[in-house]
Write a protein that holds these residues in place. Structure first.
Motif, PDB file in Angstrom:
ATOM      1  N   TYR A 163       0.851  -1.185   0.000  1.00  0.00           N
ATOM      2  CA  TYR A 163       0.000   0.000   0.000  1.00  0.00           C
ATOM      3  C   TYR A 163       0.891   1.240   0.000  1.00  0.00           C
ATOM      4  CZ  TYR A 163      -3.243   3.644   1.378  1.00  0.00           C
ATOM      5  OH  TYR A 163      -3.967   4.813   1.410  1.00  0.00           O
ATOM      6  N   ASN A 164       0.930   1.938  -1.121  1.00  0.00           N
ATOM      7  CA  ASN A 164       1.686   3.186  -1.263  1.00  0.00           C
ATOM      8  C   ASN A 164       3.147   3.042  -0.812  1.00  0.00           C
ATOM      9  OD1 ASN A 164      -0.543   4.451  -2.343  1.00  0.00           O
ATOM     10  ND2 ASN A 164      -1.057   5.588  -0.487  1.00  0.00           N
ATOM     11  N   GLU A 165       3.853   2.139  -1.462  1.00  0.00           N
ATOM     12  CA  GLU A 165       5.260   1.889  -1.125  1.00  0.00           C
ATOM     13  C   GLU A 165       6.181   2.171  -2.308  1.00  0.00           C
ATOM     14  OE1 GLU A 165       6.442   1.368   1.696  1.00  0.00           O
ATOM     15  OE2 GLU A 165       4.887   0.466   2.969  1.00  0.00           O
ATOM     16  N   GLU A 166       5.869   3.216  -3.095  1.00  0.00           N
ATOM     17  CA  GLU A 166       6.668   3.489  -4.287  1.00  0.00           C
ATOM     18  C   GLU A 166       8.143   3.767  -3.962  1.00  0.00           C
ATOM     19  OE1 GLU A 166       5.038   6.877  -6.286  1.00  0.00           O
ATOM     20  OE2 GLU A 166       5.535   8.280  -4.664  1.00  0.00           O
ATOM     21  N   GLN A 167       8.433   4.253  -2.762  1.00  0.00           N
ATOM     22  CA  GLN A 167       9.813   4.552  -2.395  1.00  0.00           C
ATOM     23  C   GLN A 167      10.654   3.287  -2.213  1.00  0.00           C
ATOM     24  OE1 GLN A 167       8.880   7.480   0.982  1.00  0.00           O
ATOM     25  NE2 GLN A 167      10.843   8.211   0.220  1.00  0.00           N
ATOM     26  N   ALA A 180      12.798  -3.811  -2.612  1.00  0.00           N
ATOM     27  CA  ALA A 180      12.310  -5.065  -2.019  1.00  0.00           C
ATOM     28  C   ALA A 180      12.270  -6.179  -3.074  1.00  0.00           C
ATOM     29  CB  ALA A 180      10.930  -4.859  -1.404  1.00  0.00           C
ATOM     30  N   ILE A 181      11.634  -5.907  -4.215  1.00  0.00           N
ATOM     31  CA  ILE A 181      11.547  -6.907  -5.281  1.00  0.00           C
ATOM     32  C   ILE A 181      12.934  -7.210  -5.834  1.00  0.00           C
ATOM     33  CG2 ILE A 181      10.649  -7.389  -7.592  1.00  0.00           C
ATOM     34  CD1 ILE A 181       8.210  -5.652  -6.858  1.00  0.00           C
ATOM     35  N   GLY A 182      13.747  -6.171  -6.046  1.00  0.00           N
ATOM     36  CA  GLY A 182      15.097  -6.383  -6.555  1.00  0.00           C
ATOM     37  C   GLY A 182      15.923  -7.288  -5.677  1.00  0.00           C
ATOM     38  N   THR A 205       2.378  -0.043  -8.067  1.00  0.00           N
ATOM     39  CA  THR A 205       2.113  -1.128  -9.025  1.00  0.00           C
ATOM     40  C   THR A 205       2.868  -0.907 -10.326  1.00  0.00           C
ATOM     41  OG1 THR A 205       0.090  -0.001  -9.757  1.00  0.00           O
ATOM     42  CG2 THR A 205      -0.127  -1.688  -8.039  1.00  0.00           C
ATOM     43  N   GLU A 206       3.064   0.347 -10.713  1.00  0.00           N
ATOM     44  CA  GLU A 206       3.829   0.641 -11.922  1.00  0.00           C
ATOM     45  C   GLU A 206       5.274   0.159 -11.773  1.00  0.00           C
ATOM     46  OE1 GLU A 206       5.600   4.562 -14.244  1.00  0.00           O
ATOM     47  OE2 GLU A 206       3.773   4.777 -13.022  1.00  0.00           O
ATOM     48  N   ILE A 207       5.858   0.429 -10.608  1.00  0.00           N
ATOM     49  CA  ILE A 207       7.241  -0.004 -10.353  1.00  0.00           C
ATOM     50  C   ILE A 207       7.311  -1.519 -10.291  1.00  0.00           C
ATOM     51  CG2 ILE A 207       9.106   0.032  -8.648  1.00  0.00           C
ATOM     52  CD1 ILE A 207       8.175   2.917  -7.973  1.00  0.00           C
ATOM     53  N   ALA A 208       6.360  -2.148  -9.593  1.00  0.00           N
ATOM     54  CA  ALA A 208       6.346  -3.617  -9.508  1.00  0.00           C
ATOM     55  C   ALA A 208       6.194  -4.224 -10.905  1.00  0.00           C
ATOM     56  CB  ALA A 208       5.219  -4.078  -8.598  1.00  0.00           C
ATOM     57  N   PHE A 263       6.443 -11.080   2.554  1.00  0.00           N
ATOM     58  CA  PHE A 263       7.506 -10.078   2.573  1.00  0.00           C
ATOM     59  C   PHE A 263       6.911  -8.685   2.500  1.00  0.00           C
ATOM     60  CE2 PHE A 263      11.276  -7.869   0.969  1.00  0.00           C
ATOM     61  CZ  PHE A 263      12.298  -8.507   1.647  1.00  0.00           C
ATOM     62  N   ASP A 264       7.186  -7.852   3.508  1.00  0.00           N
ATOM     63  CA  ASP A 264       6.673  -6.486   3.477  1.00  0.00           C
ATOM     64  C   ASP A 264       7.364  -5.688   2.373  1.00  0.00           C
ATOM     65  OD1 ASP A 264       4.979  -7.048   5.534  1.00  0.00           O
ATOM     66  OD2 ASP A 264       6.147  -6.036   7.082  1.00  0.00           O
ATOM     67  N   ALA A 265       6.620  -4.774   1.776  1.00  0.00           N
ATOM     68  CA  ALA A 265       7.082  -4.073   0.573  1.00  0.00           C
ATOM     69  C   ALA A 265       8.194  -3.072   0.831  1.00  0.00           C
ATOM     70  CB  ALA A 265       5.904  -3.358  -0.085  1.00  0.00           C
ATOM     71  N   ASP A 266       8.552  -2.831   2.090  1.00  0.00           N
ATOM     72  CA  ASP A 266       9.639  -1.902   2.382  1.00  0.00           C
ATOM     73  C   ASP A 266      10.863  -2.588   2.982  1.00  0.00           C
ATOM     74  OD1 ASP A 266       8.488  -2.536   4.796  1.00  0.00           O
ATOM     75  OD2 ASP A 266       8.232  -0.472   5.481  1.00  0.00           O
ATOM     76  N   ASP A 267      10.876  -3.924   3.020  1.00  0.00           N
ATOM     77  CA  ASP A 267      12.008  -4.644   3.600  1.00  0.00           C
ATOM     78  C   ASP A 267      12.977  -5.103   2.518  1.00  0.00           C
ATOM     79  OD1 ASP A 267      11.017  -4.224   6.127  1.00  0.00           O
ATOM     80  OD2 ASP A 267       9.954  -6.123   6.219  1.00  0.00           O
TER      81      ASP A 267
END
Length: 368
Positions: A10-14, A19-21, A45-48, A84-88
């Protein structure tokens, strides 16, 4: 073993790109990555999606993180699941280490070391984890009750272990991962810790904490949720006739919640007292344990002060003798600190953590 990583977002564009990388840069990559968007209105979602076919994006419609995780787990095809949390961030050897550990315990849970990511002078650097090592006198359920834990980014669940829990409870507002893990441990699921690899749990700067879920524990709904989670653990332990083994830890934790609630939410404080009276440790036993703990702390602090004085005035031999006595007295506690050691593949405390950034920059084609 096929591994699925579920990322509620939720709103983790930063942060979601790193995280995915970091998951894609693993020496043992995950077999699928599933991002479940929970109603973001930023570029998450655009970044993901810029990572291509390696990432599947679902939408949970803003129903909250537990619903998003449940949806991701239902969609996932893996024999093992990581939430996995989107900011870890995941260190590059973590998935390999966790997979090796889980293959030796295929119906259980594996966890690796973890550290905090903290922003210092504009850089996200490695810091020690925010809870003490588990005492040798306690087991993992004792630890989780008392807030000694491993965050989701460091935990790999077998599909069997996860499904036995019934999934994430959508009524829980805070400590959602603690609720899931404590239900699993109370039900007898085996948790194994590997010393290889590392995960990094991002601690948000103070100015962002007010909007974070963890800050919700200070609100009424957060305190209600804490009591609700403990009551579920108690019910599970009663079913397995194991409550007596955990009365002390439950009493300590309920007393903490009571102290936080007594001025702001007196009705919740009253509920804590009621639960302690029915399910807690008898008062005389709890008081005796508290006195023993206080005495040991006083002895430890006193011996440290005396040792420092002896060292200052030059009585080195006497100081070393005192240190040997102290170490013998507290040998069980000091032995448990080995659980917090790093392996040779992890950076030093204070070093900037850049795992995943290169993969992210490659995917989105610009600086993140």
């Amino acid at each position: 073993m096929k591994i699925s990583v579920v990322i509620p977002c939720y709103n983790e564009e930063q942060y979601i790109g790193q995280a995915i990388g970091s998951i894609m840069e693993q020496t043992r990559p995950a077999d699928e990555i599933i991002v479940v968007d929970d109603g973001s209105d930023d570029r998450s979602t655009e970044i993901a999606g810029s990572f291509g076919k390696g990432v599947t994006i679902l939408s949970s419609g803003g129903g909250g993180a537990p619903l998003a995780r449940n949806m991701g787990a239902e969609y996932a095809s893996g024999d093992a699941l990581m939430f996995f949390d989107a900011d870890d961030v995941l260190g590059p050897h973590a998935m390999e280490a966790l997979t090796e550990q889980l293959e030796m315990n295929p119906d259980g849970i594996a966890a690796c070391q973890w550290f905090r990511l903290e922003k210092i002078n504009g850089l996200w650097v490695k810091r020690p984890r925010s809870c003490s090592p588990l005492s040798s006198e306690k087991d993992y359920l004792d630890g989780w009750i008392g807030e000694i834990y491993h965050p989701p980014c460091s935990v790999l669940w077998s599909r069997a272990a996860y499904e036995r829990t019934g999934g994430w409870d959508q009524e829980v507002r805070v400590n959602q991962d603690g609720d899931l893990m404590m239900r699993a441990l109370a039900d007898g699921t085996d948790l194994q810790i590997t010393q290889k690899g590392a995960a990094y749990y991002r601690r948000m700067p103070e100015e962002q904490l007010g909007a974070s879920q963890s800050a919700g524990r200070f609100k009424r709904t957060g305190r209600e949720s804490q009591i609700y989670v403990i009551l579920k653990v108690i019910k599970k332990l009663e079913e397995r006739e194991m409550l007596d083994d955990y009365r002390h830890s439950l009493t300590v934790e309920l007393n903490k919640i009571y102290m936080h609630c007594k001025d702001l939410y007196p009705d919740l404080a009253k509920e804590c007292r009621r639960v302690i009276r029915i399910y807690g440790e008898p008062g005389y036993i709890h008081s005796a344990k508290g006195i023993k703990k206080g005495f040991r702390s006083a002895v430890r602090a006193g011996s440290n002060r005396v040792a420092g004085l002896l060292n200052k005035i030059g009585l080195i031999v006497l100081r070393e003798w005192l240190s040997r006595i102290k170490n013998k007295m507290f040998s069980r506690e000091t032995a448990s600190s080995h659980e917090d050691s790093s392996d040779s593949t992890t950076p030093a405390i204070g070093e900037e953590i850049r795992y995943g950034l290169e993969a992210c920059q490659k995917a989105i084609g610009k600086e993140q």
